[in-house]
Design a protein around this motif. Structure first.
Motif, PDB file in Angstrom:
ATOM      1  N   THR A   1       0.837  -1.211   0.000  1.00 52.14           N
ATOM      2  CA  THR A   1       0.000   0.000   0.000  1.00 52.14           C
ATOM      3  C   THR A   1       0.870   1.260   0.000  1.00 52.14           C
ATOM      4  O   THR A   1       0.478   2.284  -0.560  1.00 52.14           O
ATOM      5  N   THR A   2       2.052   1.169   0.611  1.00 56.97           N
ATOM      6  CA  THR A   2       2.976   2.312   0.593  1.00 56.97           C
ATOM      7  C   THR A   2       3.425   2.608  -0.832  1.00 56.97           C
ATOM      8  O   THR A   2       3.479   3.774  -1.250  1.00 56.97           O
ATOM      9  N   LEU A   3       3.743   1.568  -1.586  1.00 54.64           N
ATOM     10  CA  LEU A   3       4.160   1.761  -2.977  1.00 54.64           C
ATOM     11  C   LEU A   3       3.033   2.375  -3.807  1.00 54.64           C
ATOM     12  O   LEU A   3       3.278   3.231  -4.663  1.00 54.64           O
ATOM     13  N   ILE A   4       1.813   1.939  -3.542  1.00 58.83           N
ATOM     14  CA  ILE A   4       0.670   2.510  -4.244  1.00 58.83           C
ATOM     15  C   ILE A   4       0.550   3.995  -3.933  1.00 58.83           C
ATOM     16  O   ILE A   4       0.297   4.834  -4.826  1.00 58.83           O
ATOM     17  N   ALA A   5       0.756   4.355  -2.658  1.00 62.15           N
ATOM     18  CA  ALA A   5       0.666   5.766  -2.265  1.00 62.15           C
ATOM     19  C   ALA A   5       1.751   6.590  -2.943  1.00 62.15           C
ATOM     20  O   ALA A   5       1.506   7.714  -3.413  1.00 62.15           O
ATOM     21  N   ILE A   6       2.971   6.060  -3.022  1.00 59.46           N
ATOM     22  CA  ILE A   6       4.071   6.786  -3.668  1.00 59.46           C
ATOM     23  C   ILE A   6       3.773   6.989  -5.149  1.00 59.46           C
ATOM     24  O   ILE A   6       3.986   8.072  -5.703  1.00 59.46           O
ATOM     25  N   ALA A   7       3.247   5.940  -5.791  1.00 56.15           N
ATOM     26  CA  ALA A   7       2.918   6.054  -7.216  1.00 56.15           C
ATOM     27  C   ALA A   7       1.804   7.062  -7.434  1.00 56.15           C
ATOM     28  O   ALA A   7       1.799   7.799  -8.437  1.00 56.15           O
ATOM     29  N   ASP A   8       0.847   7.123  -6.518  1.00 56.09           N
ATOM     30  CA  ASP A   8      -0.224   8.130  -6.609  1.00 56.09           C
ATOM     31  C   ASP A   8       0.360   9.534  -6.498  1.00 56.09           C
ATOM     32  O   ASP A   8      -0.002  10.433  -7.274  1.00 56.09           O
ATOM     33  N   GLU A   9       1.287   9.720  -5.555  1.00 57.94           N
ATOM     34  CA  GLU A   9       1.891  11.043  -5.379  1.00 57.94           C
ATOM     35  C   GLU A   9       2.724  11.448  -6.588  1.00 57.94           C
ATOM     36  O   GLU A   9       2.839  12.642  -6.907  1.00 57.94           O
ATOM     37  N   GLU A  10       3.280  10.475  -7.289  1.00 58.29           N
ATOM     38  CA  GLU A  10       4.056  10.751  -8.499  1.00 58.29           C
ATOM     39  C   GLU A  10       3.175  10.947  -9.725  1.00 58.29           C
ATOM     40  O   GLU A  10       3.678  11.297 -10.797  1.00 58.29           O
TER      41      GLU A  10
ATOM     42  N   GLY B   1       6.986   9.679   7.280  1.00 53.63           N
ATOM     43  CA  GLY B   1       7.309   9.474   5.877  1.00 53.63           C
ATOM     44  C   GLY B   1       8.595  10.118   5.407  1.00 53.63           C
ATOM     45  O   GLY B   1       8.917  10.041   4.223  1.00 53.63           O
ATOM     46  N   GLN B   2       9.332  10.741   6.328  1.00 55.32           N
ATOM     47  CA  GLN B   2      10.562  11.433   5.940  1.00 55.32           C
ATOM     48  C   GLN B   2      11.781  10.583   6.275  1.00 55.32           C
ATOM     49  O   GLN B   2      11.805   9.877   7.273  1.00 55.32           O
ATOM     50  N   TRP B   3      12.814  10.704   5.431  1.00 56.15           N
ATOM     51  CA  TRP B   3      14.060   9.964   5.642  1.00 56.15           C
ATOM     52  C   TRP B   3      15.224  10.792   5.111  1.00 56.15           C
ATOM     53  O   TRP B   3      15.281  11.107   3.939  1.00 56.15           O
ATOM     54  N   GLU B   4      16.102  11.148   5.979  1.00 57.30           N
ATOM     55  CA  GLU B   4      17.292  11.930   5.615  1.00 57.30           C
ATOM     56  C   GLU B   4      16.935  13.183   4.802  1.00 57.30           C
ATOM     57  O   GLU B   4      17.575  13.493   3.794  1.00 57.30           O
ATOM     58  N   GLY B   5      15.906  13.874   5.247  1.00 57.10           N
ATOM     59  CA  GLY B   5      15.514  15.115   4.593  1.00 57.10           C
ATOM     60  C   GLY B   5      14.676  14.934   3.350  1.00 57.10           C
ATOM     61  O   GLY B   5      14.231  15.918   2.744  1.00 57.10           O
ATOM     62  N   GLU B   6      14.429  13.696   2.956  1.00 52.53           N
ATOM     63  CA  GLU B   6      13.621  13.421   1.760  1.00 52.53           C
ATOM     64  C   GLU B   6      12.265  12.882   2.192  1.00 52.53           C
ATOM     65  O   GLU B   6      12.175  12.036   3.077  1.00 52.53           O
ATOM     66  N   GLN B   7      11.208  13.376   1.555  1.00 55.59           N
ATOM     67  CA  GLN B   7       9.865  12.893   1.856  1.00 55.59           C
ATOM     68  C   GLN B   7       9.598  11.672   0.978  1.00 55.59           C
ATOM     69  O   GLN B   7       9.255  11.788  -0.199  1.00 55.59           O
ATOM     70  N   ILE B   8       9.767  10.477   1.549  1.00 57.96           N
ATOM     71  CA  ILE B   8       9.603   9.239   0.785  1.00 57.96           C
ATOM     72  C   ILE B   8       8.135   9.006   0.455  1.00 57.96           C
ATOM     73  O   ILE B   8       7.774   8.637  -0.664  1.00 57.96           O
ATOM     74  N   VAL B   9       7.289   9.196   1.446  1.00 57.62           N
ATOM     75  CA  VAL B   9       5.843   9.079   1.274  1.00 57.62           C
ATOM     76  C   VAL B   9       5.224  10.232   2.061  1.00 57.62           C
ATOM     77  O   VAL B   9       5.762  10.650   3.083  1.00 57.62           O
ATOM     78  N   SER B  10       4.135  10.770   1.572  1.00 54.85           N
ATOM     79  CA  SER B  10       3.601  12.007   2.146  1.00 54.85           C
ATOM     80  C   SER B  10       3.158  11.804   3.587  1.00 54.85           C
ATOM     81  O   SER B  10       2.669  10.728   3.964  1.00 54.85           O
ATOM     82  N   PRO B  11       3.312  12.832   4.430  1.00 56.41           N
ATOM     83  CA  PRO B  11       2.824  12.726   5.820  1.00 56.41           C
ATOM     84  C   PRO B  11       1.321  12.517   5.876  1.00 56.41           C
ATOM     85  O   PRO B  11       0.820  11.894   6.815  1.00 56.41           O
ATOM     86  N   GLU B  12       0.600  13.009   4.877  1.00 56.87           N
ATOM     87  CA  GLU B  12      -0.849  12.811   4.856  1.00 56.87           C
ATOM     88  C   GLU B  12      -1.183  11.323   4.703  1.00 56.87           C
ATOM     89  O   GLU B  12      -2.091  10.813   5.373  1.00 56.87           O
ATOM     90  N   TRP B  13      -0.443  10.650   3.818  1.00 47.16           N
ATOM     91  CA  TRP B  13      -0.700   9.227   3.645  1.00 47.16           C
ATOM     92  C   TRP B  13      -0.333   8.450   4.911  1.00 47.16           C
ATOM     93  O   TRP B  13      -1.072   7.555   5.339  1.00 47.16           O
ATOM     94  N   VAL B  14       0.803   8.791   5.498  1.00 48.35           N
ATOM     95  CA  VAL B  14       1.204   8.116   6.732  1.00 48.35           C
ATOM     96  C   VAL B  14       0.103   8.253   7.777  1.00 48.35           C
ATOM     97  O   VAL B  14      -0.298   7.266   8.408  1.00 48.35           O
ATOM     98  N   GLN B  15      -0.411   9.460   7.958  1.00 43.34           N
ATOM     99  CA  GLN B  15      -1.457   9.687   8.945  1.00 43.34           C
ATOM    100  C   GLN B  15      -2.728   8.927   8.592  1.00 43.34           C
ATOM    101  O   GLN B  15      -3.345   8.277   9.446  1.00 43.34           O
ATOM    102  N   ASP B  16      -3.129   8.998   7.318  1.00 40.51           N
ATOM    103  CA  ASP B  16      -4.353   8.324   6.906  1.00 40.51           C
ATOM    104  C   ASP B  16      -4.221   6.801   7.007  1.00 40.51           C
ATOM    105  O   ASP B  16      -5.196   6.104   7.334  1.00 40.51           O
ATOM    106  N   SER B  17      -3.025   6.288   6.721  1.00 44.66           N
ATOM    107  CA  SER B  17      -2.844   4.837   6.711  1.00 44.66           C
ATOM    108  C   SER B  17      -2.991   4.229   8.092  1.00 44.66           C
ATOM    109  O   SER B  17      -3.334   3.048   8.224  1.00 44.66           O
ATOM    110  N   VAL B  18      -2.723   5.030   9.134  1.00 48.63           N
ATOM    111  CA  VAL B  18      -2.821   4.520  10.510  1.00 48.63           C
ATOM    112  C   VAL B  18      -3.997   5.155  11.249  1.00 48.63           C
ATOM    113  O   VAL B  18      -4.059   5.139  12.474  1.00 48.63           O
ATOM    114  N   SER B  19      -4.907   5.710  10.492  1.00 51.02           N
ATOM    115  CA  SER B  19      -6.187   6.167  11.023  1.00 51.02           C
ATOM    116  C   SER B  19      -7.252   5.165  10.591  1.00 51.02           C
ATOM    117  O   SER B  19      -7.109   4.498   9.563  1.00 51.02           O
ATOM    118  N   VAL B  20      -8.306   5.053  11.350  1.00 53.21           N
ATOM    119  CA  VAL B  20      -9.329   4.052  11.049  1.00 53.21           C
ATOM    120  C   VAL B  20     -10.033   4.417   9.743  1.00 53.21           C
ATOM    121  O   VAL B  20     -10.699   5.448   9.643  1.00 53.21           O
TER     122      VAL B  20
END
Length: 508
Positions: free
Chosen positions: A104-113, A263-282
């Motif tokens: 699902t993370t890969l799907i989110a990254i592809a959506d953001e791209e 969703g951040q790693w070494e100053g790079e946003q790998i996956v959006s914070p919105e997706w991270v929040q939504d993914s762990v929200s009901v």
């Protein structure tokens, strides 16, 4: 047994949420990133008792809990990194359904791209396929519905994920799933549906022109320093979207750390914070234990923690308010088995504890103990039937293990050898079996370790233990030999499967 969410909530109230005692703890900005490896520290530096952790590890071993590894990370530092015989942590480990959280993370990254759209109809990504049971509800299933297990496809997780097993025996997993009837309005009903999750992999591949693994390497894995990966494929070559990703436990923890840092790693946003929040929200109320986000499990009511969970004991548990990650792998255990053993080790999550040299000595000794094989047992005299069947081939009708032929050889006092011919294989494989209670190791799939041991339960019954050590496949087979026949009964720990089939001796 008190559920994990309740225990975490109680501890959170004690250590974190009671303002008159302690101020709220926030996840700190990392002082380093574990791209090239994790920093280590003592448990006491992070409020844990090393002696209590040692006691917990030894109890897990004494109780024969089928755990393979346990990592505890706090404030970005590893305070416990434990490996239980026979798994030693040097190889990748099957993630089972933790794969869903990665998919699902890969799907989110592809959506953001802009490679795909979460709210695009599922069927639009399969223009070259003829899909059965098409109706307006199937046309309304979106990619997002698949990520939250709310597609409405006819799917059941009962009877050990019966629909998944049907898919895996079909010649085309994607077509099997696309052809399912829709029995609920999309987005209205949660059903744990691994086939629906698998569709995310071909959707990603059709949208990007890359397999899920090819897409994952530059967009997720390599930025985190994750390089050693295995990901199995379906009959058409799509990486399995619901399972069969293999990672090192240290790299599993990196996924948790990415979520902990929004969703951040070494100053790079790998996956959006919105997706991270939504993914762990009901996103979907399950009607059972935890609820479901997008590929992640979320406790009911109070989101104290969230988890990526895989069958057999695979887990990435993240507790943001404690800056805590717990990672486990296993061959068939439940987190509830180890949870009560770990809770006493949590002493004060707001303050560093005094150094405990004696406790650290105990912990180091425990880590060494759990990594060692058991002492060899005396080997009983072999029953008469062992020599009668030794070297004889037995043939089998179609069975769940796919075994066509088997031969056992008892040539020495402490070891046996089993030869197996599997369906669609041309040659027999041979594995050594320890008869002294200690595994004998052989290379398994992808050269991952495979352990075998066995014993005679009575004069006619040989028990053989098959352990895919870097996997969650752990099978106990009871073979009862009578005249020229053998009846095999089996139990598979992680899948809670039972099976029985018979074989006949060739040229008795």
């Amino acid at each position: 047994m008190v559920p994990l969410a309740v225990l975490l909530l109680l501890l959170l109230l004690v250590f974190v949420l009671v303002p008159q005692l302690h101020g709220p703890e926030q996840v700190s900005t990392p002082t380093y990133w574990p791209t090239d490896g994790w920093h280590n520290s003592t448990p006491e530096e992070h409020g844990f008792d090393s002696a209590k952790l040692a006691e917990a590890l030894l109890t897990m071993r004494e109780q024969n809990i089928n755990i393979h590894s346990l990592m505890i990370i706090r404030d970005g530092e590893v305070l416990l990194d434990a490996y239980f015989y026979p798994y030693d942590g040097t190889t990748v480990h099957d993630q089972a359904s933790v794969t869903k959280s990665v998919m699902t993370t890969l799907i989110a990254i592809a959506d953001e791209e802009g490679k795909l759209q979460l709210d695009q109809p599922m069927v639009s990504y399969f223009p070259d396929r003829t899909i059965r049971n098409m109706d307006f509800r199937k046309e309304n299933i979106t990619v997002r519905h698949l990520t939250s297990m709310s597609s409405g496809l006819d799917c059941t997780s009962e009877r050990d994920e019966e629909t998944l097993n049907e898919m895996m025996t079909s010649p085309d997993w994607v077509q099997f799933t696309l052809d399912r009837q829709v029995i609920w309005e999309p987005g209205t009903h949660f059903v744990y549906c691994s086939p629906g999750m698998h569709l995310l992999s071909p959707i990603l591949q059709n949208a990007t022109g890359m397999t899920a693994l090819e897409y994952a390497r530059p967009n997720l894995l390599e930025p985190l320093g994750i390089r050693d990966v295995i990901w199995y494929t379906d009959p058409q070559g799509y990486n399995v979207g619901s399972a069969d990703l293999y990672l090192h436990p240290h790299d599993m923890a990196k996924i948790g750390y990415l979520w902990l840092n929004k969703g951040q790693w070494e100053g790079e946003q790998i996956v959006s914070p919105e997706w991270v929040q939504d993914s762990v929200s009901v996103q979907m109320v399950t009607g059972g234990g935890d609820d479901y986000g997008y590929g992640w499990w979320v406790p009911k009511d109070e989101p104290v923690a969230y988890s990526a969970i895989g069958r057999g004991g695979q887990r990435i548990l993240v507790v943001p308010d404690w800056d805590l990650i717990v990672v486990t792998t296993g061959g068939g255990f439940e987190f509830d088995e180890i949870e009560p053993l770990l809770i006493p080790a949590i002493v004060d999550l707001d303050h560093e504890l005094p150094a405990n040299p004696a406790g650290m000595i105990e912990l180091e000794a425990a880590l060494d103990t759990i990594a060692q094989p058991p002492a060899p047992l005396p080997v009983a005299q072999l029953p008469e039937i062992a020599s009668e069947i030794s070297g004889k081939n037995f043939s089998f009708d179609p069975n769940p293990l796919g075994v066509q032929k088997m031969r056992l050889e008892f040539n020495g006092p402490g070891e046996a050898i089993v030869y197996l011919l599997f369906t669609e294989e041309e040659q027999m494989v041979s594995w050594r079996i320890g008869l002294d209670g200690v595994y004998r190791f052989s290379p398994g799939d992808n050269d991952l370790p495979l352990g075998m041991r066995g014993y005679w339960a009575d004069a006619q019954t040989f028990v053989m233990e098959y352990d895919e050590i870097a996997n969650n496949g752990h099978i106990m087979l009871r073979m009862r030999f009578e005249a020229d026949r053998v009846v095999i009964e089996g139990e598979e720990a992680a899948h809670e499967l039972t099976l029985m089939f018979e074989g006949v001796q060739e040229n008795p």
